[in-house]
Design an enzyme around this catalytic site. Structure first.
Site, PDB file in Angstrom:
ATOM      1  N   HIS A 228      -3.896  -2.570   5.590  1.00 62.88           N
ATOM      2  CA  HIS A 228      -2.472  -2.516   6.358  1.00 62.88           C
ATOM      3  C   HIS A 228      -2.539  -1.968   7.746  1.00 62.88           C
ATOM      4  O   HIS A 228      -3.021  -0.769   7.651  1.00 62.88           O
ATOM      5  CB  HIS A 228      -1.377  -2.410   5.539  1.00 62.88           C
ATOM      6  CG  HIS A 228      -0.085  -2.583   6.054  1.00 62.88           C
ATOM      7  ND1 HIS A 228       0.521  -2.303   7.362  1.00 62.88           N
ATOM      8  CD2 HIS A 228       0.737  -3.761   5.737  1.00 62.88           C
ATOM      9  CE1 HIS A 228       1.817  -2.740   7.516  1.00 62.88           C
ATOM     10  NE2 HIS A 228       1.792  -3.787   6.690  1.00 62.88           N
TER      11      HIS A 228
ATOM     12  N   GLY B  25       7.849  -5.529  11.265  1.00 60.58           N
ATOM     13  CA  GLY B  25       8.906  -4.743  11.638  1.00 60.58           C
ATOM     14  C   GLY B  25       9.754  -4.742  12.847  1.00 60.58           C
ATOM     15  O   GLY B  25      10.483  -3.929  13.147  1.00 60.58           O
TER      16      GLY B  25
ATOM     17  N   GLU C 203      -1.736 -10.323  10.125  1.00 61.46           N
ATOM     18  CA  GLU C 203      -0.361  -9.824  10.548  1.00 61.46           C
ATOM     19  C   GLU C 203      -0.563  -9.109  12.187  1.00 61.46           C
ATOM     20  O   GLU C 203      -1.062  -7.908  11.940  1.00 61.46           O
ATOM     21  CB  GLU C 203      -0.300  -8.668   9.777  1.00 61.46           C
ATOM     22  CG  GLU C 203      -0.027  -9.024   8.248  1.00 61.46           C
ATOM     23  CD  GLU C 203       0.794  -7.936   7.278  1.00 61.46           C
ATOM     24  OE1 GLU C 203       2.013  -8.413   6.885  1.00 61.46           O
ATOM     25  OE2 GLU C 203       0.572  -6.838   7.342  1.00 61.46           O
TER      26      GLU C 203
ATOM     27  N   GLY D   7       7.637  -7.765   4.377  1.00 62.45           N
ATOM     28  CA  GLY D   7       8.046  -6.509   4.245  1.00 62.45           C
ATOM     29  C   GLY D   7       9.583  -6.320   4.269  1.00 62.45           C
ATOM     30  O   GLY D   7      10.235  -6.703   3.185  1.00 62.45           O
ATOM     31  N   GLY D   8      10.164  -5.882   5.295  1.00 61.71           N
ATOM     32  CA  GLY D   8      11.580  -5.482   5.301  1.00 61.71           C
ATOM     33  C   GLY D   8      12.470  -6.409   4.517  1.00 61.71           C
ATOM     34  O   GLY D   8      13.202  -5.994   3.583  1.00 61.71           O
TER      35      GLY D   8
ATOM     36  N   SER E  83       7.693  -9.896  10.430  1.00 61.79           N
ATOM     37  CA  SER E  83       8.975 -10.054  10.636  1.00 61.79           C
ATOM     38  C   SER E  83       9.284 -11.570  10.023  1.00 61.79           C
ATOM     39  O   SER E  83      10.312 -12.104  10.575  1.00 61.79           O
ATOM     40  CB  SER E  83       9.373 -10.066  12.232  1.00 61.79           C
ATOM     41  OG  SER E  83       9.388  -8.666  12.637  1.00 61.79           O
TER      42      SER E  83
HETATM   43  P1  PGA Z   1       7.784  -6.763   8.003  1.00 55.98           P
HETATM   44  O1  PGA Z   1       6.548  -6.079   7.318  1.00 55.98           O
HETATM   45  O2  PGA Z   1       7.947  -8.056   7.296  1.00 55.98           O
HETATM   46  O3  PGA Z   1       8.969  -5.881   7.768  1.00 55.98           O
HETATM   47  O4  PGA Z   1       7.514  -7.029   9.379  1.00 55.98           O
HETATM   48  C1  PGA Z   1       5.505  -6.811   7.146  1.00 55.98           C
HETATM   49  C2  PGA Z   1       4.153  -6.118   6.444  1.00 55.98           C
HETATM   50  O5  PGA Z   1       4.219  -4.918   7.159  1.00 55.98           O
HETATM   51  O6  PGA Z   1       3.558  -6.131   5.721  1.00 55.98           O
END
Ligand code: PGA
Length: 237
Positions: free
Chosen positions: A87, A162, A156, A219-220, A198
């Site tokens: 990551h 994020g 990613e 993520g979030g 995101s």
């Molecule tokens: P995010 O994170 O959906 O909050 O952008 C994704 C990730 O870091 O795997």
């Protein structure tokens, strides 16, 4: 099979986790491999049969006794089936290197834990036109040195994580096409490729139109059970 991998990162406290996990067991959806990756301290709160358990990291050491490390064998004994490796937050803030990813992948594979290997370009690399160079490097410097068994790629873009920013569907499609091409050329195989960065309940229906995607790493937006439920509803369409 399509995948929805939920990366809670270092979020949620014990009370949140208990509520989350109770509601999670009630969710119904079809043909999706849902993978929940909480902080390791909460692994034992998750035991539903509609999802799999994952971790956000795994030790890069195999035969050493080291304080604070969590080994593949231990994770397997907690019913962990997936591990996120590579990551960008760990590349950036923990200075993890290719050799760490190679060792971590070996540690996972040897314990029957599937790997979600994350790659992606930074904003600077994108703006300088180096996305393909970065993707090829992150693939070959690690995957040349491991057995290509049970590995899923998560594309990613670092700048999308994020930030609330997502690439266009066309950009994602092209970059995944490139990843598939490199993997075919180098290893004569096809790996599943997810998109992450995101993803949320408002953009999932648009992102879901991209044909060559095998799923999403969220993520979030996955840390809220109602938002996860909305994402699942759109994703299973
Ligand atoms: P995010 O994170 O959906 O909050 O952008 C994704 C990730 O870091 O795997």
């Amino acid at each position: 099979m399509k995948y929805l991998v939920c990366n809670f990162k270092n979020k949620l406290n014990k009370e949140d986790i208990i509520k989350y996990s109770n509601k999670l067991n009630e969710l119904g959806f079809k043909n999706i491999e849902l993978v929940i990756c909480p902080s390791n301290i909460y692994l034992s709160y998750f035991s539903g049969d509609n999802y799999k358990l994952g971790v956000q990291d795994i030790s890069s050491f195999i035969d050493k006794t080291i304080t604070g490390e969590v080994m593949g064998e231990q994770l397997r004994s907690m019913n962990v089936s997936y591990a996120i490796i590579g990551h960008s937050e760990r590349r950036i803030y923990k200075n993890e290197l290719n050799i760490d990813f190679i060792n971590k992948i070996n540690n996972a594979i040897e314990n029957d834990i599937k790997v979600i290997y994350c790659i992606g370009e930074s904003l600077k690399e994108k703006e300088e036109g180096n996305t393909y160079i970065v993707l090829e490097k992150e693939i070959s410097e690690v995957l040349n040195n491991v057995e290509l068994k049970n590995i899923i790629i998560a594309y990613e873009p670092v700048w999308a994580i994020g930030s609330g920013k997502v690439p266009t569907n066309e950009e994602i499609k092209e970059n995944i096409e490139f990843i598939n091409k490199i993997i075919k050329e180098k290893y004569d195989t096809k790996l599943k490729v997810l998109y992450g960065g995101s993803v949320n309940k408002d953009n999932i229906s648009e992102l879901n139109k991209i044909k060559n995607i095998d799923g999403f790493l969220v993520g979030g937006a996955s840390t809220n059970i109602d938002s996860l439920e909305s994402i699942l509803l759109e994703f299973e369409k």
